[in-house]
Scaffold this motif. Sequence first.
Motif, mmCIF file in Angstrom:
data_model
loop_
_atom_site.group_PDB
_atom_site.id
_atom_site.type_symbol
_atom_site.label_atom_id
_atom_site.label_comp_id
_atom_site.label_asym_id
_atom_site.label_seq_id
_atom_site.Cartn_x
_atom_site.Cartn_y
_atom_site.Cartn_z
ATOM 1 N N PRO A 21 0.811 -1.229 0.000
ATOM 2 C CA PRO A 21 0.000 0.000 0.000
ATOM 3 C C PRO A 21 0.841 1.274 0.000
ATOM 4 C CG PRO A 21 -0.894 -1.567 1.565
ATOM 5 C CD PRO A 21 0.409 -2.141 1.071
ATOM 6 N N TYR A 22 2.068 1.197 0.507
ATOM 7 C CA TYR A 22 2.913 2.388 0.549
ATOM 8 C C TYR A 22 3.785 2.541 -0.690
ATOM 9 C CZ TYR A 22 6.049 -1.214 2.352
ATOM 10 O OH TYR A 22 6.756 -2.372 2.515
ATOM 11 N N SER A 23 3.649 1.647 -1.688
ATOM 12 C CA SER A 23 4.380 1.799 -2.946
ATOM 13 C C SER A 23 3.818 3.009 -3.692
ATOM 14 C CB SER A 23 4.226 0.554 -3.825
ATOM 15 O OG SER A 23 4.771 -0.568 -3.180
ATOM 16 N N SER A 24 4.715 3.849 -4.164
ATOM 17 C CA SER A 24 4.284 5.067 -4.862
ATOM 18 C C SER A 24 4.211 4.824 -6.368
ATOM 19 C CB SER A 24 5.264 6.208 -4.578
ATOM 20 O OG SER A 24 6.506 5.952 -5.212
#
Length: 40
Positions: A21-24
């Motif tokens: 979820p924190y992958s940009s």
Amino acid sequence: MEASRRLGLGDGGGVRVGLAPYSSADDVDRLLEALARLGR
């Protein structure tokens, strides 16, 4: 090697990718660029 062969990849192997979820969007862009370079 056995997993690679069972998946039909032979001895060449493969690439395992994981996103979180924190992958940009930049992370995904860099991943796609790297995969494109591998395919050449």
